[in-house]
Scaffold this motif. Structure first.
Motif, short mmCIF file in Angstrom:
data_model
loop_
_atom_site.label_atom_id
_atom_site.label_comp_id
_atom_site.label_asym_id
_atom_site.label_seq_id
_atom_site.Cartn_x
_atom_site.Cartn_y
_atom_site.Cartn_z
N SER A 53 0.83 -1.22 0.00
CA SER A 53 0.00 0.00 0.00
C SER A 53 0.86 1.26 0.00
N ASP A 54 2.16 1.10 0.32
CA ASP A 54 3.09 2.23 0.28
C ASP A 54 3.57 2.41 -1.15
N HIS A 55 3.18 3.51 -1.78
CA HIS A 55 3.50 3.74 -3.19
C HIS A 55 4.76 4.57 -3.38
N ASN A 56 5.56 4.70 -2.32
CA ASN A 56 6.85 5.38 -2.43
C ASN A 56 7.71 4.66 -3.47
N PRO A 57 8.33 5.40 -4.41
CA PRO A 57 9.14 4.75 -5.46
C PRO A 57 10.24 3.86 -4.91
N GLU A 58 10.72 4.16 -3.68
CA GLU A 58 11.78 3.35 -3.10
C GLU A 58 11.25 2.12 -2.37
N ALA A 59 9.95 2.05 -2.18
CA ALA A 59 9.36 0.91 -1.47
C ALA A 59 9.22 -0.28 -2.41
N ASP A 60 9.40 -1.48 -1.87
CA ASP A 60 9.22 -2.68 -2.67
C ASP A 60 7.74 -2.83 -3.02
N PRO A 61 7.42 -3.19 -4.25
CA PRO A 61 6.00 -3.29 -4.64
C PRO A 61 5.25 -4.42 -3.94
N TRP A 62 5.98 -5.38 -3.32
CA TRP A 62 5.33 -6.52 -2.69
C TRP A 62 5.73 -6.64 -1.23
N ILE A 63 4.82 -7.17 -0.44
CA ILE A 63 5.09 -7.49 0.96
C ILE A 63 4.73 -8.96 1.19
N SER A 64 5.63 -9.67 1.86
CA SER A 64 5.36 -11.08 2.17
C SER A 64 4.64 -11.17 3.50
N ARG A 65 3.68 -12.09 3.57
CA ARG A 65 2.79 -12.17 4.73
C ARG A 65 2.63 -13.60 5.23
N VAL A 66 2.28 -13.68 6.51
CA VAL A 66 1.69 -14.88 7.09
C VAL A 66 0.39 -14.45 7.75
N ALA A 67 -0.66 -15.20 7.50
CA ALA A 67 -1.95 -14.94 8.13
C ALA A 67 -2.40 -16.22 8.82
N ARG A 68 -3.40 -16.09 9.69
CA ARG A 68 -3.91 -17.28 10.35
C ARG A 68 -5.41 -17.14 10.57
N VAL A 69 -6.08 -18.28 10.58
CA VAL A 69 -7.49 -18.36 10.96
C VAL A 69 -7.65 -19.57 11.87
N CYS A 70 -8.67 -19.54 12.71
CA CYS A 70 -8.92 -20.66 13.61
C CYS A 70 -9.65 -21.78 12.87
N LYS A 71 -9.25 -23.01 13.15
CA LYS A 71 -9.90 -24.16 12.52
C LYS A 71 -11.38 -24.22 12.88
N VAL A 72 -11.74 -23.79 14.10
CA VAL A 72 -13.13 -23.90 14.56
C VAL A 72 -13.97 -22.68 14.18
N ASP A 73 -13.37 -21.72 13.47
CA ASP A 73 -14.09 -20.49 13.09
C ASP A 73 -15.25 -20.82 12.16
N GLU A 74 -16.46 -20.45 12.56
CA GLU A 74 -17.66 -20.68 11.75
C GLU A 74 -18.22 -19.38 11.18
N GLY A 75 -17.46 -18.28 11.29
CA GLY A 75 -17.95 -17.00 10.83
C GLY A 75 -18.75 -16.28 11.90
N GLY A 76 -19.22 -15.07 11.55
CA GLY A 76 -19.96 -14.25 12.51
C GLY A 76 -21.43 -14.60 12.60
N SER A 77 -22.15 -13.76 13.33
CA SER A 77 -23.58 -13.97 13.52
C SER A 77 -24.34 -13.67 12.24
N LYS A 78 -25.63 -13.96 12.24
CA LYS A 78 -26.44 -13.74 11.05
C LYS A 78 -26.54 -12.26 10.70
N ARG A 79 -26.44 -11.39 11.72
CA ARG A 79 -26.59 -9.96 11.45
C ARG A 79 -25.26 -9.26 11.17
N PHE A 80 -24.11 -9.92 11.46
CA PHE A 80 -22.83 -9.27 11.22
C PHE A 80 -21.74 -10.30 10.96
N PHE A 81 -21.09 -10.16 9.82
CA PHE A 81 -19.97 -11.02 9.43
C PHE A 81 -20.36 -12.48 9.26
N GLN A 82 -21.54 -12.72 8.82
CA GLN A 82 -21.94 -14.11 8.58
C GLN A 82 -21.11 -14.69 7.44
#
Length: 657
Positions: A229-258
């Motif tokens: 997201s940093d568009h500085n000409p000296e910044a690398d165009p890519w960033i390497s990431r690690v993300a995680r989610v819980c195995k038991v995650d079933e999402g949010g409620s019906k009214r938010f983030f379902q």
């Protein structure tokens, strides 16, 4: 003068071969150029633009998916056990390439082999079951494959099967967009990502880390790179990431983030030289080695940089978790709600709105995930590596050692030892000079590496120890955990064999009579050559060009030629050391030794004795041939000569005078 001209032309024509070989005496190069370690191969009838490998450790089954077919491979005996056709419907009525079914996903899912492909730009999946006689596979069920397989094979795709659930990342649109990580099928609810969490991602790998004592706290880890997201000409165009989610995650409620992940968090994966602000930001490949304790599970990341270098950095899941559990949230400066965003709970639909809102708006950690070596990558190379696998090998002393198997873009495999402060490059194997490695899969139980190219599949035997079989010292200096020295020579590792993986010190060897002769020979006090019983003798005429050759056993050694008390460096020509004599004189006759020195180990690789011989030189005095001379002499070390016209020789000699 004539012999010199021919010698010069011959040498100039081979300079390219010299430069293509590893530099002698450099620890940054492979020690050995391996040969004859391929123990099986399969040539595709038609070249494949894409292939995917799947190895099931429990059953030892290897499957290979390519265009319109799936192969079942016997890695041990190397033969195709089964060839299952999966052609897209109506192929004969469509444009070339548009109806191909390129297999992109193979997983063991629930009780079947789950295969997905592009299916003529209409992604489809099939469950393949053994037939009644258990000799072949047959389709029992098929499913729409959108979100599991891409529409075209060049688009990004990853998949992971965990306890009856299928996780995947594949574009939802034909242009490759709408790419995100989802739980797509299985017993749990299908969930996906919030659109603003990542920007133009390329997913590399996903892995499940099991926690036997707390299964409800298990995570799925996703490794990817995304647009900076940093568009500085000296910044690398890519960033390497690690993300995680819980195995038991079933999402949010019906009214938010379902049906949206409520536990998604991401952090920057750092590989580089922090003190110099030099980073390898382009994540290329990932290999995960599961630890006995989940915190010790090790992640090997393969990165490239903007200055055309490649690096390997290592991380532990324990350190990654430490960042997710203790770092502040980037851009957020208020009190962190309870439960902390990203916490695994049995019922994610009951999470407080404040916790879910933080995941929605501030999923990134402030702290970066540092590599285990922190101040520098574990391994940096000018080779353009594209794939990585890591094998854990138990040595003769019972210790475990890690071997990195790295594929280059030029069809080579490097075997690298991870032990001590620095990597040790054991060997290099050239498998293809025509194409790069498409797929690579390790069979750790059988000590085999399956490598896929566009034109073929090859299986490498990782414990071919014959290459170090000359002596105990050669076997020990190799520092190859797959090999030990025994009474039978250098053999696959067994208890009681002689090894020194840590530093390759050959003092562990018990010199045999022949080795003692070698030691005594190299401990001579004067520069004169010792008497050698087994030497090759050549009778060579005066005036002819001549060369001596000895094989390069180790590229970590320095080679010299010794003659009448004088030493001269070798001319490296591919896997040989040459000593070149432009024209034989009286001083060139006598004994020669090709001597290699690696660390404290000196040995005579090859010995020669040159004696004088008289030959006939015939001049054909005819009107048409009086400008040619033929020397009728041949031996293993003589440059075979049919001389060029004398008028051309004069011209060449004038140029190089």
């Amino acid at each position: 003068m004539m012999q010199f001209i021919i010698f010069f032309i011959w040498l100039a024509g081979n300079v390219r071969l010299v430069l293509n070989s590893p530099t002698l005496g450099s620890k940054d190069n492979p020690r050995v150029l391996s040969k004859d370690i391929v123990c099986g191969g399969f040539e595709y009838p038609v070249h494949q633009n894409h292939s995917v490998f799947f190895y099931h450790e429990d059953s030892g089954e290897m499957y290979i998916g390519a265009t319109d077919f799936v192969l079942k491979l016997d890695v041990e005996g190397f033969h195709i056990m089964e060839n299952f056709s999966l052609k897209a419907p109506g192929q004969q009525h469509c444009e070339e390439g548009r109806c191909e079914n390129v297999i992109t996903v193979i997983e063991k899912f629930q009780d079947s082999l789950f295969v997905c492909g592009t299916n003529g730009n209409k992604p489809q999946c099939w469950k393949l079951f053994p037939s009644v006689n258990n000799q072949s596979l047959e389709i029992v069920e098929s499913y729409e494959g959108m979100g599991i397989s891409p529409f075209v094979y060049t688009h990004n795709v990853i998949s992971l099967s965990v306890e009856g659930d299928l996780y995947s990342a594949a574009p939802l649109d034909t242009d490759g967009s709408s790419l995100q990580f989802r739980r797509k099928a299985g017993s749990r609810t299908n969930v996906w990502m919030y659109d603003n969490w990542i920007s133009e991602p390329t997913f590399i790998s996903a892995t499940w880390v099991e926690r036997r004592e707390e299964p409800d706290n298990e995570k799925i880890y996703i490794f990817f790179r995304e647009k900076n997201s940093d568009h500085n000409p000296e910044a690398d165009p890519w960033i390497s990431r690690v993300a995680r989610v819980c195995k038991v995650d079933e999402g949010g409620s019906k009214r938010f983030f379902q049906n949206i992940w409520t536990s998604f968090l991401k952090a920057r994966l750092v590989c580089g030289f922090p003190e110099k602000s030099l980073y390898f930001n382009h994540l290329r490949d990932i290999y995960v080695v599961q630890g006995e304790d989940w915190v010790d599970t090790t992640v090997y990341g393969l990165f490239t940089s903007s200055w055309n270098a490649t690096a390997v950095c290592t991380y532990t899941i324990g350190k990654i978790e430490d960042v997710f559990e203790n770092s502040t949230f980037k851009g957020y400066n208020k009190d962190i709600p309870n439960p902390r965003p990203g916490t695994c709970v049995k019922n994610s639909r009951n999470l407080p709105l404040t916790t879910v809102n933080m995941v929605k708006d501030y999923p990134e950690m402030t702290d970066w995930v540092q590599s285990m070596h922190q101040t520098a990558p574990f391994y940096v190379s000018s080779n353009n590596y594209t794939k990585i696998a890591v094998d854990r090998v138990r040595a003769a002393d019972g210790r475990m050692h890690n071997i990195l198997l790295l594929a280059t873009d030029s069809g080579k495999i490097h075997k690298v030892l991870e032990d001590g402060a620095e990597p040790f490059i054991i060997s290099e194997t050239q498998l293809s000079s025509r194409s790069t490695v498409q797929s690579m899969k390790l069979d750790s139980k059988k000590r085999k590496l399956v490598v896929g190219f566009s034109e073929k599949i090859l299986i490498i035997d990782l414990q071919r120890c014959q290459e170090y079989n000359q002596s105990c010292a050669d076997c020990i200096l190799a520092r190859d955990p797959y090999c030990v020295w025994t009474e039978l020579g250098c053999t696959p590792t067994v208890t009681g064999g002689i090894q020194n993986i840590l530093d390759g010190n050959r003092s562990v060897c018990h010199p045999s009579d022949e080795e003692q002769k070698q030691i005594n020979r190299t401990k001579r006090e004067t520069g004169s050559l010792s008497t050698v019983d087994l030497r090759t003798t050549y009778s060579v005429p005066l005036g002819v060009p001549f060369y001596l050759s000895c094989p390069i056993d180790s590229y970590h050694a320095v080679y010299t030629w010794e003659h009448t008390g004088q030493g001269s460096p070798c001319l490296q020509m591919q896997s040989n050391c040459l000593h070149l004599i432009p024209a034989m004189t009286q001083e060139n006759y006598g004994g020669y030794e090709c001597v290699s020195k690696e660390r404290d180990y000196t040995k005579v690789v090859k010995t020669y004795q040159l004696k004088q011989q008289t030959i006939q030189v015939t001049t054909r005095d005819t009107e048409r041939d009086n400008n040619h001379i033929t020397i009728n002499y041949a031996s293993a070390g003589v440059l075979q000569i049919t001389l060029i016209p004398l008028t051309l020789a004069v011209t060449v000699s004038a140029i190089f005078r």
